[in-house]
Design an enzyme around this catalytic site. Structure first.
Site, PDB file in Angstrom:
ATOM      1  N   CYS A 112      11.140  55.437  -4.258  1.00  0.00           N
ATOM      2  CA  CYS A 112      12.363  55.739  -3.498  1.00  0.00           C
ATOM      3  C   CYS A 112      13.154  56.910  -4.089  1.00  0.00           C
ATOM      4  CB  CYS A 112      13.241  54.499  -3.404  1.00  0.00           C
ATOM      5  SG  CYS A 112      12.348  53.054  -2.858  1.00  0.00           S
ATOM      6  N   HIS A 253      20.157  56.314  -1.924  1.00  0.00           N
ATOM      7  CA  HIS A 253      18.948  55.681  -1.393  1.00  0.00           C
ATOM      8  C   HIS A 253      19.390  54.497  -0.543  1.00  0.00           C
ATOM      9  CE1 HIS A 253      15.283  53.658  -0.862  1.00  0.00           C
ATOM     10  NE2 HIS A 253      15.462  52.749  -1.805  1.00  0.00           N
ATOM     11  N   ASN A 283      14.901  50.404   4.685  1.00  0.00           N
ATOM     12  CA  ASN A 283      14.610  51.177   3.483  1.00  0.00           C
ATOM     13  C   ASN A 283      13.315  51.958   3.721  1.00  0.00           C
ATOM     14  OD1 ASN A 283      13.717  51.996   0.970  1.00  0.00           O
ATOM     15  ND2 ASN A 283      14.241  50.081  -0.058  1.00  0.00           N
TER      16      ASN A 283
HETATM   17  N1  ACO Z   1      15.192  35.355   5.384  1.00  0.00           N
HETATM   18  C1  ACO Z   1      15.668  34.130   5.072  1.00  0.00           C
HETATM   19  N2  ACO Z   1      15.686  33.656   3.816  1.00  0.00           N
HETATM   20  C2  ACO Z   1      15.210  34.463   2.847  1.00  0.00           C
HETATM   21  C3  ACO Z   1      14.692  35.753   3.096  1.00  0.00           C
HETATM   22  C4  ACO Z   1      14.691  36.172   4.451  1.00  0.00           C
HETATM   23  N3  ACO Z   1      14.227  37.391   4.817  1.00  0.00           N
HETATM   24  N4  ACO Z   1      14.307  36.302   1.938  1.00  0.00           N
HETATM   25  C5  ACO Z   1      14.554  35.408   0.973  1.00  0.00           C
HETATM   26  N5  ACO Z   1      15.095  34.291   1.516  1.00  0.00           N
HETATM   27  C6  ACO Z   1      15.504  33.074   0.860  1.00  0.00           C
HETATM   28  C7  ACO Z   1      14.773  32.850  -0.436  1.00  0.00           C
HETATM   29  O1  ACO Z   1      13.511  32.277  -0.194  1.00  0.00           O
HETATM   30  C8  ACO Z   1      15.716  31.907  -1.141  1.00  0.00           C
HETATM   31  O2  ACO Z   1      15.532  30.629  -0.653  1.00  0.00           O
HETATM   32  P1  ACO Z   1      15.545  29.378  -1.655  1.00  0.00           P
HETATM   33  O3  ACO Z   1      16.921  29.394  -2.253  1.00  0.00           O
HETATM   34  O4  ACO Z   1      15.285  28.240  -0.735  1.00  0.00           O
HETATM   35  O5  ACO Z   1      14.468  29.645  -2.654  1.00  0.00           O
HETATM   36  C9  ACO Z   1      17.094  32.383  -0.677  1.00  0.00           C
HETATM   37  O6  ACO Z   1      16.862  33.175   0.506  1.00  0.00           O
HETATM   38  C10 ACO Z   1      17.792  33.244  -1.687  1.00  0.00           C
HETATM   39  O7  ACO Z   1      16.882  34.178  -2.175  1.00  0.00           O
HETATM   40  P2  ACO Z   1      17.319  35.253  -3.184  1.00  0.00           P
HETATM   41  O8  ACO Z   1      16.144  36.107  -3.557  1.00  0.00           O
HETATM   42  O9  ACO Z   1      18.120  34.631  -4.280  1.00  0.00           O
HETATM   43  O10 ACO Z   1      18.289  36.098  -2.278  1.00  0.00           O
HETATM   44  P3  ACO Z   1      19.279  37.186  -2.722  1.00  0.00           P
HETATM   45  O11 ACO Z   1      20.643  36.769  -2.402  1.00  0.00           O
HETATM   46  O12 ACO Z   1      18.993  37.676  -4.103  1.00  0.00           O
HETATM   47  O13 ACO Z   1      18.901  38.330  -1.719  1.00  0.00           O
HETATM   48  C11 ACO Z   1      17.703  40.406  -1.645  1.00  0.00           C
HETATM   49  C12 ACO Z   1      17.586  38.908  -1.713  1.00  0.00           C
HETATM   50  C13 ACO Z   1      18.432  40.803  -0.372  1.00  0.00           C
HETATM   51  C14 ACO Z   1      16.315  41.044  -1.614  1.00  0.00           C
HETATM   52  C15 ACO Z   1      18.503  40.834  -2.890  1.00  0.00           C
HETATM   53  O14 ACO Z   1      17.890  40.373  -4.066  1.00  0.00           O
HETATM   54  C16 ACO Z   1      18.657  42.279  -2.962  1.00  0.00           C
HETATM   55  O15 ACO Z   1      19.460  42.854  -2.264  1.00  0.00           O
HETATM   56  N6  ACO Z   1      17.914  42.946  -3.857  1.00  0.00           N
HETATM   57  C17 ACO Z   1      17.886  44.367  -3.956  1.00  0.00           C
HETATM   58  C18 ACO Z   1      16.514  44.769  -3.758  1.00  0.00           C
HETATM   59  C19 ACO Z   1      16.321  45.767  -2.669  1.00  0.00           C
HETATM   60  O16 ACO Z   1      17.167  46.129  -1.889  1.00  0.00           O
HETATM   61  N7  ACO Z   1      15.123  46.252  -2.651  1.00  0.00           N
HETATM   62  C20 ACO Z   1      14.775  47.236  -1.731  1.00  0.00           C
HETATM   63  C21 ACO Z   1      13.492  47.790  -2.070  1.00  0.00           C
HETATM   64  S1  ACO Z   1      13.393  48.414  -3.652  1.00  0.00           S
HETATM   65  C22 ACO Z   1      14.119  49.872  -3.710  1.00  0.00           C
HETATM   66  O17 ACO Z   1      14.400  50.449  -2.734  1.00  0.00           O
HETATM   67  C23 ACO Z   1      14.350  50.490  -5.012  1.00  0.00           C
END
Ligand code: ACO
Length: 326
Positions: A112, A253, A283
């Site tokens: 990215c 990004h 993204n």
């Molecule tokens: N829909 C519904 N539920 C979901 C989804 C989805 N798409 N994805 C995960 N969940 C669930 C998980 O299974 C988990 O359930 P559980 O508690 O029963 O196990 C629950 O939601 C919480 O999961 P977390 O991973 O703790 O969710 P979090 O609040 O951390 O959000 C997210 C996840 C949005 C990916 C967050 O970690 C984030 O914003 N990370 C940044 C990463 C990112 O943006 N990456 C982009 C690509 S990398 C880059 O560009 C550099």
């Protein structure tokens, strides 16, 4: 040293829009979950267009907007994590498509951060006098490398391409550069290889069966993203006489709205300072900063003399930023 300016931008996204609602038919998710956690509402998914197709379309728009000819391009740097092939490079395929017959061409892999890395590299080539005009492209067909059964990752990404033409100039347009990598955190975002077939388009039944899909530790990437935006803004400004007040927009990004929210809070600025279009495109990795930049140009948001700050972070892990005078 020669001075450098960005003289034209372009972007291209596939026609097919896939909404959060549509994704909720193939994985256990909902529009409410995706939009509240990420800000993403829809993304574009390629139907048969490879990275080079989208890259060529974005490149031709950037060349037209720059008012140069394809033959004037001395260098093509294409950033992608999803090349059409290992050999030839996607940059060489684009060269042939757009008939940039005088260019030296190569791909870079910086996930990215790719668009920002590409502008940085092109700037160094122009500053030393090695080339006069460079084309930087960020392009991805991420739909090929997603596990469409993994709701943790497949809802986040989209396909698309962006491009910028940089040229030797009398006035300096690249005011500050920040870059780095941290290979020790590489395991937090991985993708082993590009499959030959696109699991989204080719076979709905085997969508989750690829073992070379993107994997991600969301929480680690979240922390990394916030840290890099804050640190990058501070480091970039340190090399100039400007403060954040002088920067019209931060163009980050486009990963996740909540990363921006946290970074804005730490920097003590309004979220409005950040230009975001991730709601429409998700993204798009190496393409994302350039798609946002071109969107701003098309909306006439940038006037000559405006200062903007581009900041990227991604797999590698890699990071980079630029302060650009428009
Ligand atoms: N829909 C519904 N539920 C979901 C989804 C989805 N798409 N994805 C995960 N969940 C669930 C998980 O299974 C988990 O359930 P559980 O508690 O029963 O196990 C629950 O939601 C919480 O999961 P977390 O991973 O703790 O969710 P979090 O609040 O951390 O959000 C997210 C996840 C949005 C990916 C967050 O970690 C984030 O914003 N990370 C940044 C990463 C990112 O943006 N990456 C982009 C690509 S990398 C880059 O560009 C550099």
């Amino acid at each position: 040293m020669n001075k450098v300016r960005i003289i034209g931008t372009g972007s291209y996204v596939p026609e097919k829009i896939v909404t959060n609602e549509e994704l909720s038919c193939i994985v256990d998710t909902s529009d409410e979950w995706i939009s509240s956690r990420t800000g993403i509402r829809e993304r574009r998914i390629s139907e048969g267009e490879d990275t080079s197709h989208m890259a060529s379309k974005a490149a031709l728009k950037a060349i037209e907007n720059a008012g140069v000819k394809a033959e004037d391009i001395d260098l093509i740097i294409l950033a992608t994590a999803t090349p059409d092939s290992f050999i030839p490079s996607t940059a060489c395929i684009v060269q042939d498509n757009i008939k940039a017959i005088n260019a030296t061409c190569f791909d870079i892999s910086a996930a990215c951060s790719g668009f920002v890395y590409g502008i940085d590299i092109a700037t160094q080539f122009i500053r030393t006098g090695s080339v006069k005009t460079a084309l930087v492209i960020g392009a991805e067909t991420l739909s090929k490398v997603l596990n469409w059964k993994d709701r943790n990752t497949c809802v986040l990404f989209g396909d698309g391409a962006s491009a910028a033409v940089l040229k030797e100039s009398d006035v300096e347009g690249i005011l500050s550069i920040y870059r780095g990598s941290d290979g020790s955190k590489g395991k937090f975002l991985t993708c082993n290889a590009v499959p030959v077939k696109n699991p989204y388009i080719d076979s709905k039944e085997t969508m989750g069966d690829i073992d070379n899909a993107i994997t991600m530790d969301g929480k680690e990437i979240f922390k990394f993203g916030v840290k890099i935006i804050v640190q990058g803004v501070e480091e970039l400004l340190k090399d100039t006489t400007y403060s954040l007040k002088d920067i019209k927009y931060i163009v980050p990004h486009q990963a996740n709205f909540r990363i921006i929210e946290s970074a804005a809070k730490r920097l003590g600025v309004s979220e409005e300072k950040f230009y975001l279009n991730l709601d429409k495109f998700g993204n798009t990795s190496a393409a994302s900063v350039g798609i946002a930049l071109d969107d701003m140009v098309q909306k006439n948001l940038l006037q000559s003399g405006d200062k903007i700050l581009l900041i990227g972070f991604g797999g590698g892990l890699t990071y980079g930023g630029l302060i650009v005078e428009w």
